[in-house]
Design a protein around this motif. Structure first.
Motif, mmCIF file in Angstrom:
data_model
loop_
_atom_site.group_PDB
_atom_site.id
_atom_site.type_symbol
_atom_site.label_atom_id
_atom_site.label_comp_id
_atom_site.label_asym_id
_atom_site.label_seq_id
_atom_site.Cartn_x
_atom_site.Cartn_y
_atom_site.Cartn_z
ATOM 1 N N ILE A 42 0.861 -1.190 0.000
ATOM 2 C CA ILE A 42 0.000 0.000 0.000
ATOM 3 C C ILE A 42 0.893 1.235 0.000
ATOM 4 N N GLY A 43 0.511 2.259 -0.733
ATOM 5 C CA GLY A 43 1.345 3.458 -0.772
ATOM 6 C C GLY A 43 0.633 4.638 -1.395
ATOM 7 N N HIS A 44 1.399 5.675 -1.669
ATOM 8 C CA HIS A 44 0.857 6.888 -2.285
ATOM 9 C C HIS A 44 1.919 7.490 -3.201
ATOM 10 N N VAL A 45 1.479 8.377 -4.085
ATOM 11 C CA VAL A 45 2.400 8.980 -5.050
ATOM 12 C C VAL A 45 1.811 10.301 -5.525
ATOM 13 N N SER A 46 2.698 11.218 -5.901
ATOM 14 C CA SER A 46 2.294 12.482 -6.541
ATOM 15 C C SER A 46 2.787 12.454 -7.978
#
Length: 480
Positions: free
Chosen positions: A283-287
């Motif tokens: 699970i993660g996030h990114v711009s």
């Protein structure tokens, strides 16, 4: 050339702080002293707030992605169980295992079983049975019966599968409708593969579950398969395009199979997003920047447990930064208001200060001309601050200067008298030392001596005459 140099020198003098007036220096110093600490503090607080806000937004998107991915996993697991039950149905197993005579008798039972399953959910589009040669033998859609499905990806995966049901995605070339196929191998009691049970679901109905959990209208969910191709997205311009350029061999394979309803898979040119989510297990996030929407986006993502797909939830970066920008403007306005108040205070202070300094300058010039009057500094000297003490010292200095000036005048007068007498003596000495004066002095001495001799001669003559008169008188007396 000299004029240009003079103008340049004047310009340097104007921009040089050492030549600025005290009021300007005081104004700048107070303004900077009031605004710089506040600006640094506000910048640090806003930076931390923005980081916390961004992290909070990322966490929220990750939670939404996990929730939607879990719902999609549940949907896939549920349909796997359904297709598994179809594959284990004894009538269906017998239908594929026995000879053609008995098969005809079992066909009606198989059709009824498939029809019951189809009507159990509105998401189901078709349920059908394929034999081991890839020929459809029974289906809720009569047009499928007798058609070969051996080239289909879901059949290939299922016929080679040992146990679990496979999930395949494809796009119908004619209508462009996305479809999900759940396929499970049908085996006899001895473990012989007899065929494949297939459950077809409309992809558009499945994707509705992805957006079931939404915080606001700006949040949208999308789904990326194991190749990095977008198979679900609220913006149709993203559909069936890869996040980044696909390798040539993959591009060729997909074009040959026509899995996405098109011969060529175009790239969305989103390398940051592709690097972060394609094939991830975390699970993660990114711009990233979206060239289609021409905005910066943030996304949280979560991989599915039942399939090598990744579900992402994105949101325009400007949306969650809008409150922070409002806070930045508020802080900037507050800093400017404080700076303006500081400028106003500095103007008042500098006005009083400059007024007192100008009075001292005026008094100094009057003292220089000898026209100083103590009344000029009476008001300033009454002030208890440093300028008041400076004015008092100036008055004392002026008084002492006046006394010393009078004393110096007296000394100059006396010195002038002494200088005149000395000058006279020097002039007399210069005169007496000349040959002409010496000659005159000698002549005067001779005349003096001559006069003295003459005076002595006349005196002796008168004395002699007096004596003669006295003798004649005596004779006259005697003769009588």
């Amino acid at each position: 050339m000299l004029l240009k140099f003079a103008n340049f020198s004047n310009y340097l003098r104007r921009i040089n702080p050492f030549y600025w007036s005290i009021s300007a220096k005081l104004l700048i110093v107070i303004f900077l002293a009031a605004t710089i600490p506040m600006s640094l503090t506000a910048h640090n607080n806003l930076k931390l707030s923005l980081q916390n806000l961004a992290q909070s937004e990322f966490d929220k998107l990750e939670v939404i992605a996990v929730s939607n991915a879990t719902r999609l996993d549940q949907l896939i697991l549920g349909n796997r169980l359904i297709v598994n039950q179809i594959a284990r149905n004894t009538d269906i197993v017998k239908f594929l295992a026995v000879n053609s005579v008995i098969k005809e008798e079992l066909f009606s039972k198989v059709e009824k079983s498939l029809d019951v399953i189809l009507r159990s959910s509105s998401d189901y589009d078709a349920v059908f049975i394929i034999d081991k040669n890839g020929i459809c033998r029974a289906s809720t859609n009569p047009t499928f019966i007798g058609q070969s499905q051996s080239s289909q990806d879901y059949f290939k995966k299922a016929i080679q599968s040992k146990a679990a049901a496979s999930v395949s995605f494809s796009v119908e070339a004619a209508s462009g409708r996305p479809e999900l196929f759940f396929a499970h191998p049908i085996r006899s009691e001895r473990g012989e593969t007899l065929g494949v049970a297939v459950l077809e679901i409309q992809g558009s109905d499945v994707w509705k579950a992805m957006n079931s959990i939404r915080v606001d209208s700006h949040v949208g969910a999308f789904l990326v398969d194991e190749r990095g191709v977008v198979i679900a997205h609220p913006n149709t311009s993203y559909l069936y395009r890869s996040l980044n350029k696909l390798p040539p061999n993959t591009q060729k394979e997909l074009g040959a199979n026509n899995s996405y309803g098109r011969e060529k898979i175009d790239s969305l040119e989103l390398p940051e997003l592709a690097e972060a989510i394609v094939g991830t297990k975390q699970i993660g996030h990114v711009s990233y920047y979206s060239p289609i929407e021409k905005t910066h986006q943030i996304a949280g993502f979560a991989p599915l447990q039942t399939k090598s797909w990744v579900l992402g939830v994105n949101k325009p970066k400007d949306i969650f930064e809008a409150p922070m920008r409002a806070m930045i403007w508020q802080n900037t306005l507050f800093v400017l208001m404080v700076g303006g108040f500081a400028v106003l205070v500095s103007l008042l202070l500098s006005h009083q200060l400059i007024k007192s300094i100008r009075t001292l300058i005026k008094a100094g010039k009057a003292l220089q001309r000898g026209e100083f009057k103590p009344e000029l500094l009476i008001k300033v000297s009454r002030s208890p601050d440093d300028l008041g003490r400076l004015a008092c010292v100036f008055l004392q200095m002026a008084e002492e200067i006046k006394i010393r000036e009078q004393h110096l005048k007296s000394q100059v007068q006396n010195l002038r008298v002494e200088i005149d007498e000395t000058k006279k003596e020097r002039q007399i000495s210069e005169i007496t030392k000349t040959e002409y004066f010496r000659g005159l002095q000698k002549k005067a001495q001779r005349l003096k001596n001559r006069a003295k001799t003459k005076e002595q001669t006349e005196s002796a003559y008168f004395q002699n005459l007096q004596k003669k008169v006295k003798d004649q008188k005596n004779r006259f007396v005697t003769s009588r």
